[in-house]
Design an enzyme around this catalytic site. Structure first.
Site, PDB file in Angstrom:
ATOM      1  N   ASP A  89       0.807  -1.220   0.000  1.00  0.00           N
ATOM      2  CA  ASP A  89       0.000   0.000   0.000  1.00  0.00           C
ATOM      3  C   ASP A  89       0.845   1.277   0.000  1.00  0.00           C
ATOM      4  O   ASP A  89       1.895   1.346   0.646  1.00  0.00           O
ATOM      5  CB  ASP A  89      -0.894  -0.020   1.247  1.00  0.00           C
ATOM      6  CG  ASP A  89      -2.000   1.016   1.202  1.00  0.00           C
ATOM      7  OD1 ASP A  89      -2.550   1.261   0.103  1.00  0.00           O
ATOM      8  OD2 ASP A  89      -2.340   1.563   2.256  1.00  0.00           O
ATOM      9  N   HIS A  90       0.345   2.282  -0.700  1.00  0.00           N
ATOM     10  CA  HIS A  90       0.948   3.625  -0.718  1.00  0.00           C
ATOM     11  C   HIS A  90       2.450   3.588  -0.998  1.00  0.00           C
ATOM     12  O   HIS A  90       3.256   4.158  -0.266  1.00  0.00           O
ATOM     13  CB  HIS A  90       0.656   4.370   0.584  1.00  0.00           C
ATOM     14  CG  HIS A  90      -0.708   4.966   0.612  1.00  0.00           C
ATOM     15  ND1 HIS A  90      -1.071   6.050  -0.160  1.00  0.00           N
ATOM     16  CD2 HIS A  90      -1.808   4.618   1.315  1.00  0.00           C
ATOM     17  CE1 HIS A  90      -2.340   6.341   0.067  1.00  0.00           C
ATOM     18  NE2 HIS A  90      -2.817   5.484   0.944  1.00  0.00           N
ATOM     19  N   HIS A 108      -6.759  10.864   5.752  1.00  0.00           N
ATOM     20  CA  HIS A 108      -6.006   9.834   6.461  1.00  0.00           C
ATOM     21  C   HIS A 108      -5.809  10.213   7.926  1.00  0.00           C
ATOM     22  O   HIS A 108      -5.767  11.381   8.292  1.00  0.00           O
ATOM     23  CB  HIS A 108      -4.637   9.626   5.812  1.00  0.00           C
ATOM     24  CG  HIS A 108      -4.666   8.679   4.660  1.00  0.00           C
ATOM     25  ND1 HIS A 108      -3.759   7.680   4.492  1.00  0.00           N
ATOM     26  CD2 HIS A 108      -5.513   8.561   3.618  1.00  0.00           C
ATOM     27  CE1 HIS A 108      -4.015   6.991   3.395  1.00  0.00           C
ATOM     28  NE2 HIS A 108      -5.086   7.521   2.845  1.00  0.00           N
ATOM     29  N   GLY A 121      -8.681   6.259   3.910  1.00  0.00           N
ATOM     30  CA  GLY A 121      -9.004   7.080   5.072  1.00  0.00           C
ATOM     31  C   GLY A 121     -10.349   6.760   5.684  1.00  0.00           C
ATOM     32  O   GLY A 121     -11.020   7.641   6.222  1.00  0.00           O
ATOM     33  N   ASN A 138     -10.300   0.910   2.672  1.00  0.00           N
ATOM     34  CA  ASN A 138      -9.045   0.833   3.411  1.00  0.00           C
ATOM     35  C   ASN A 138      -9.207   1.359   4.832  1.00  0.00           C
ATOM     36  O   ASN A 138      -9.755   2.456   5.028  1.00  0.00           O
ATOM     37  CB  ASN A 138      -7.964   1.663   2.715  1.00  0.00           C
ATOM     38  CG  ASN A 138      -7.461   1.034   1.437  1.00  0.00           C
ATOM     39  OD1 ASN A 138      -8.083   0.125   0.885  1.00  0.00           O
ATOM     40  ND2 ASN A 138      -6.325   1.520   0.965  1.00  0.00           N
ATOM     41  N   VAL A 139      -8.695   0.598   5.797  1.00  0.00           N
ATOM     42  CA  VAL A 139      -8.788   0.984   7.203  1.00  0.00           C
ATOM     43  C   VAL A 139      -7.433   0.764   7.861  1.00  0.00           C
ATOM     44  O   VAL A 139      -6.827  -0.304   7.710  1.00  0.00           O
ATOM     45  CB  VAL A 139      -9.855   0.148   7.942  1.00  0.00           C
ATOM     46  CG1 VAL A 139      -9.902   0.530   9.419  1.00  0.00           C
ATOM     47  CG2 VAL A 139     -11.220   0.328   7.293  1.00  0.00           C
TER      48      VAL A 139
END
Length: 288
Positions: A84-85, A183, A212, A233-234
Site C-alpha cells: 500500500d501507498h 487519512h 481514510g 481501506n482501514v
C-alpha cells in the site's frame, strides 16, 4: 487456505455492488487480529503493508510479508496481500517476490502530468509481473493559480472527467478517489460527497477505492459501498482500538511487565474492530 489475489476479491465485490475490507498491518498482532476478525465475520479480507510500515520495520519488507503470508495460508477465509501507498520504485519492485498480488502506487502528491507518467510506468511494470495495481487521484477546486491539494488533504476531490482520462492513460486496475475522507482521522466525523461518488462510478469502469475510512461513520460507509466503492481501506481504527485497550489494561494493571498480557488485549480489540467494520460494509444503508 492458499492466498487469493486482491484483484479477484475487488473485481468480484465491484460486480456484486459490495466491498472488500482492506486493513493496514504493522505488527504480527495486527496480522493475527485482522485474520481472526475476518474469520469471525466469515468474510474475505485484504492485508495491507504500507511503505510507512516498511520504514518502521527498519526498511525490511520480507519479515512482515512472510508473517502475513503464513497467517493467510492458515486462515479459514480468503486472504489477499497488498502493498500500500508505495512511492519508492525500489520497494515497488520487491512486491512480486514477497507474496503480494497487488500494489497501490502513490504519486498523487505530484502534479497531474507527473502523476500520470509515474503511474503509467508503475502500471506497465506491475502488469509485467502479473500484479494488479491501484492508483489515486485527487484535486480541489479553488482560486486560479492555487496548487492542488494532496488527495488525502481535507477538501480534496477527484474530478470524474479527469479520473476517466487518468485511468485510460495510465492503465491502472482500480482508482482510489477523494470524496471527503482524510487519512489518520481519530474521530468518525467525515462526510462523504455521495453525489460526486455517483458521478465517478458512472464515469469509470474500474473498481473504486476509499482511503481514510477510519474517520467515516457507519452510515456513510454503508452508503459509499452502495454508491460504488468496492474496496475500503482501514488503518487508524485498528491502532486506536489496540492503543486504547492497552492503555486501559496498563492503567488497571500498572505492575504488568509481561508484554503478552497487554498485547493479547490489544490484539483482541483490533479483531473485534475488524469484525465490526466488515459487518458494517455488508449492511445495506436502510439498516443503519
Amino acid at each position: 487456505m492458499p492466498l487469493v489475489t486482491t484483484g479477484e476479491l475487488v473485481t468480484r465485490a465491484a460486480a456484486e455492488r459490495s466491498a472488500v475490507a482492506a486493513f493496514n498491518i504493522i505488527t504480527l498482532e495486527h496480522v493475527e487480529a485482522v485474520v481472526a476478525g475476518a474469520e469471525s465475520a466469515q468474510a474475505a479480507v485484504v492485508l495491507q503493508v504500507s511503505e510507512n510500515a516498511v520504514k518502521f520495520r527498519y526498511g525490511r519488507l520480507l519479515p512482515l510479508a512472510r508473517a502475513a503470508v503464513a497467517a493467510a495460508e492458515r486462515a479459514a477465509v480468503p486472504v489477499a496481500l497488498h502493498l500500500d501507498h508505495v512511492q519508492s520504485d525500489d520497494l515497488l519492485r520487491e512486491a512480486a517476490d514477497a507474496g503480494f498480488s497487488s500494489v497501490m502506487y502513490d504519486a498523487a502528491r505530484l502534479p497531474y502530468e507527473r502523476n500520470l507518467a509515474a503511474t503509467r510506468a508503475a502500471a506497465e511494470w506491475a502488469h509485467s509481473q502479473a500484479l494488479w495495481i491501484e492508483a489515486e487521484l485527487g484535486q480541489v477546486g479553488g482560486k486560479a493559480g492555487e496548487p492542488a491539494l494532496d488527495a488525502h488533504a481535507p477538501g480534496a476531490r477527484t474530478d470524474p472527467a479527469e479520473a476517466r482520462a487518468f485511468v485510460a492513460d495510465s492503465g491502472v486496475d482500480a482508482l482510489a478517489v477523494a470524496i471527503g475522507t482524510t487519512h489518520a482521522m481519530t474521530t468518525r466525523t467525515a462526510t462523504l460527497d455521495h453525489d460526486l461518488l455517483k458521478r465517478l462510478a458512472a464515469a469509470l469502469e474500474v473498481p473504486l477505492v476509499l482511503h481514510g475510512s477510519s474517520g467515516v461513520p457507519d452510515g456513510e460507509l454503508s452508503a459509499a459501498v452502495a454508491g460504488g466503492i468496492a474496496k475500503v481501506n482501514v488503518g487508524t481504527a485498528l491502532n486506536m482500538a489496540m492503543t486504547g485497550a492497552i492503555r486501559q489494561f496498563l492503567a488497571e494493571h500498572p505492575d504488568t511487565v509481561d508484554s503478552r498480557k497487554y498485547l493479547s488485549v490489544g490484539r483482541q480489540a483490533m479483531a473485534e474492530a475488524v469484525t465490526g467494520i466488515i459487518r458494517t460494509l455488508a449492511r445495506p444503508p436502510a439498516d443503519l
